[in-house]
Structure formats: C-alpha cells, structure tokens
Design a protein around this motif. Structure first.
Motif, PDB file in Angstrom:
ATOM      1  N   ILE A  69      29.411  60.464  37.854  1.00 25.50           N
ATOM      2  CA  ILE A  69      28.099  61.084  37.618  1.00 25.50           C
ATOM      3  C   ILE A  69      27.974  61.495  36.157  1.00 25.50           C
ATOM      4  N   TYR A  70      29.028  62.060  35.585  1.00 28.06           N
ATOM      5  CA  TYR A  70      28.990  62.463  34.175  1.00 28.06           C
ATOM      6  C   TYR A  70      28.807  61.247  33.260  1.00 28.06           C
ATOM      7  N   GLU A  71      29.364  60.106  33.645  1.00 32.94           N
ATOM      8  CA  GLU A  71      29.154  58.879  32.856  1.00 32.94           C
ATOM      9  C   GLU A  71      27.675  58.502  32.818  1.00 32.94           C
ATOM     10  N   LEU A  72      26.993  58.753  33.923  1.00 30.63           N
ATOM     11  CA  LEU A  72      25.577  58.404  34.034  1.00 30.63           C
ATOM     12  C   LEU A  72      24.667  59.503  33.495  1.00 30.63           C
ATOM     13  N   ASP A  73      25.111  60.751  33.617  1.00 33.11           N
ATOM     14  CA  ASP A  73      24.313  61.903  33.179  1.00 33.11           C
ATOM     15  C   ASP A  73      25.271  63.051  32.881  1.00 33.11           C
ATOM     16  N   ASN A  74      25.609  63.197  31.615  1.00 37.91           N
ATOM     17  CA  ASN A  74      26.640  64.165  31.220  1.00 37.91           C
ATOM     18  C   ASN A  74      26.239  65.612  31.486  1.00 37.91           C
ATOM     19  N   ASP A  75      24.957  65.872  31.660  1.00 38.57           N
ATOM     20  CA  ASP A  75      24.479  67.238  31.875  1.00 38.57           C
ATOM     21  C   ASP A  75      24.038  67.477  33.317  1.00 38.57           C
ATOM     22  N   ASN A  76      24.503  66.654  34.236  1.00 37.61           N
ATOM     23  CA  ASN A  76      24.064  66.780  35.626  1.00 37.61           C
ATOM     24  C   ASN A  76      24.600  68.071  36.246  1.00 37.61           C
ATOM     25  N   LEU A  77      23.694  68.936  36.673  1.00 38.96           N
ATOM     26  CA  LEU A  77      24.092  70.246  37.201  1.00 38.96           C
ATOM     27  C   LEU A  77      24.815  70.113  38.538  1.00 38.96           C
ATOM     28  N   TYR A  78      24.363  69.194  39.390  1.00 39.84           N
ATOM     29  CA  TYR A  78      25.029  69.015  40.682  1.00 39.84           C
ATOM     30  C   TYR A  78      26.477  68.571  40.498  1.00 39.84           C
ATOM     31  N   ALA A  79      26.720  67.744  39.481  1.00 40.63           N
ATOM     32  CA  ALA A  79      28.092  67.312  39.204  1.00 40.63           C
ATOM     33  C   ALA A  79      28.950  68.502  38.801  1.00 40.63           C
ATOM     34  N   LEU A  80      28.400  69.391  37.979  1.00 41.28           N
ATOM     35  CA  LEU A  80      29.147  70.576  37.544  1.00 41.28           C
ATOM     36  C   LEU A  80      29.421  71.501  38.734  1.00 41.28           C
ATOM     37  N   ILE A  81      28.423  71.679  39.590  1.00 42.93           N
ATOM     38  CA  ILE A  81      28.616  72.513  40.783  1.00 42.93           C
ATOM     39  C   ILE A  81      29.692  71.914  41.676  1.00 42.93           C
ATOM     40  N   LEU A  82      29.635  70.610  41.884  1.00 44.03           N
ATOM     41  CA  LEU A  82      30.620  69.932  42.729  1.00 44.03           C
ATOM     42  C   LEU A  82      32.018  70.021  42.119  1.00 44.03           C
ATOM     43  N   GLU A  83      32.102  69.886  40.804  1.00 43.07           N
ATOM     44  CA  GLU A  83      33.385  70.001  40.109  1.00 43.07           C
ATOM     45  C   GLU A  83      33.966  71.406  40.280  1.00 43.07           C
ATOM     46  N   CYS A  84      33.139  72.422  40.062  1.00 39.69           N
ATOM     47  CA  CYS A  84      33.601  73.811  40.197  1.00 39.69           C
ATOM     48  C   CYS A  84      34.004  74.114  41.634  1.00 39.69           C
ATOM     49  N   TYR A  85      33.205  73.661  42.567  1.00 33.39           N
ATOM     50  CA  TYR A  85      33.491  73.902  43.988  1.00 33.39           C
ATOM     51  C   TYR A  85      34.825  73.273  44.375  1.00 33.39           C
TER      52      TYR A  85
END
Length: 227
Positions: A69-85
């Motif tokens: 997801i970060y490769e496609l959108d480095n600022d994706n909030l859902y990716a950050l939430i999923l990473e933190c979770y």
C-alpha cells in the motif's frame, strides 16, 4: 463477462465467505482478485485486515500488504493504522517511526485526531501511566464519543487509586458503546472500518469485552462503597 460481472461475482463470493466466517476462503478470494488488479489499494487493505483475523493471524503477511500500500500511496492513513495495529497487538508495540508519522498528521477532523492520539498512546509501555494518561486525555478532549480511550484511562486511574475518576471513565466507556455484536450475526472481518470501530474506537464490541468493562466498573463501585 464484463468487468461489472467480475466485480459482482467477487463481491458475492466474498460475502459468502464472510457469512460463513471462512477466513481462509476470504483470503483466497481477495488474493485471486489481486492477480487481476494488483494496484487496487482497497483490496490490499482488505487482505491485510483479513489475514490478521483468527484463526489465520499472519502478521508478516499483513505487514507485506502494508508495504505494498505504501508503494502505491506513501501517505495512506489506513496503511499506517494497520501497521500500528499489527505492531501493537502482534509485535510488542508501536515504534518511534510510527509514532512520529502519527504525530505529523495534519487534519482539522477532531474525531480522527482523537483516534490518532489514542493510537499514539500504544507507543508507551503499559506501565508508563503518565505518558499514556496524557495522550488518552488529549484523545478524550478531542472526542468524547469513543470507548477504548475511556476504558484504558479508567484502568490507569484505578491503578493510581483514583477511584471516583476511574468510575466516571468506565461509565462513560459503557455509555459510548454503539453496537454489541449479536452472537448469531457475522462480522465483516475484511473491513478496515469495522476493525477500527471494534479494536481502536471500541464503539462496536463483543459481549465478552462489554462484560469486562462492566466487571471493572463493579470492582471500582465495591471499593468506593467501602470508603
């Protein structure tokens, strides 16, 4: 077969897997769809959420989805939430890099900022009541309609022997519950929003988790009655 037909079949098959609570089948369906649509961020998010669901719980695969997801959108909030979770519940905690990414999010959305402050509290060790309390209070001041922030602050106050404050927090946590999952109904375990509602905001909750808060409140009430 048109693209619409393909999407309709995908959605129908995935819904059947969700209804049957077949996590492995849902994973297979989403992965097959990604073979034809490899840059679909929504599908990568769905896969990342799905593989964290019991009995699968494949955190390494979830983090690979986050990387994609970060490769496609480095600022994706859902990716950050999923990473933190994933790091918080499976790998021992949120690290400083994730903490600073959360802290650098700029938005006027108070509900979103409240959720971000709550996730930031995961950075601190469980016993670090001072720093966790500060962020939980900030979270609550931004939005007082969630459950997890009140519940955790209730526990911290209990550990600090601030019983009246603890009681108020647990009561507010229970008041803020919007949905208790009916036992006979399915949960969409592929939906990032449902994961957020249950695991981060706490406004959707299982019977057992609601009972846990109720028991915590009962314990505080008993101690207050003894004073």
């Amino acid at each position: 077969m048109t693209l619409t037909d393909i999407m309709n079949n995908f959605e129908k098959d995935l819904q059947l897997a969700i209804n049957d609570f077949d996590v492995y089948k849902a994973e297979e369906i989403i992965e097959n769809k990604l073979k034809d649509d490899n840059e679909n961020i929504d599908l990568w998010i769905k896969l990342g959420v799905t593989v964290l669901c019991p009995p699968l719980v494949d955190y390494e695969k979830a983090l690979k989805c986050v990387e994609k997801i970060y490769e496609l959108d480095n600022d994706n909030l859902y990716a950050l939430i999923l990473e933190c979770y994933t790091h918080h519940f499976e790998l021992g905690g949120v690290d400083s890099k994730m903490y600073h990414k959360l802290n650098n999010i700029k938005t006027d959305n108070k509900k979103l900022l409240s959720m971000i402050k709550y996730i930031m509290s995961w950075y601190y060790r469980f016993e670090d009541y001072e720093n966790r309390e500060k962020l939980l209070i900030e979270s609550i001041n931004l939005c007082d309609r969630f459950v997890c922030n009140f519940n955790e602050l209730g526990y911290i106050f209990f550990r600090q022997n601030k019983l009246s404050e603890s009681q108020a927090m647990y009561k507010k946590a229970l008041d803020n519950i919007q949905l208790v999952y009916p036992k006979e109904n399915y949960i969409d375990f592929t939906d990032i929003k449902e994961l957020i509602f249950e695991e981060i905001l706490g406004i959707h909750i299982t019977d057992s988790n609601k009972e846990y808060i109720e028991k915590s409140l009962l314990k505080v009430n008993k101690l207050l009655n003894q004073l």
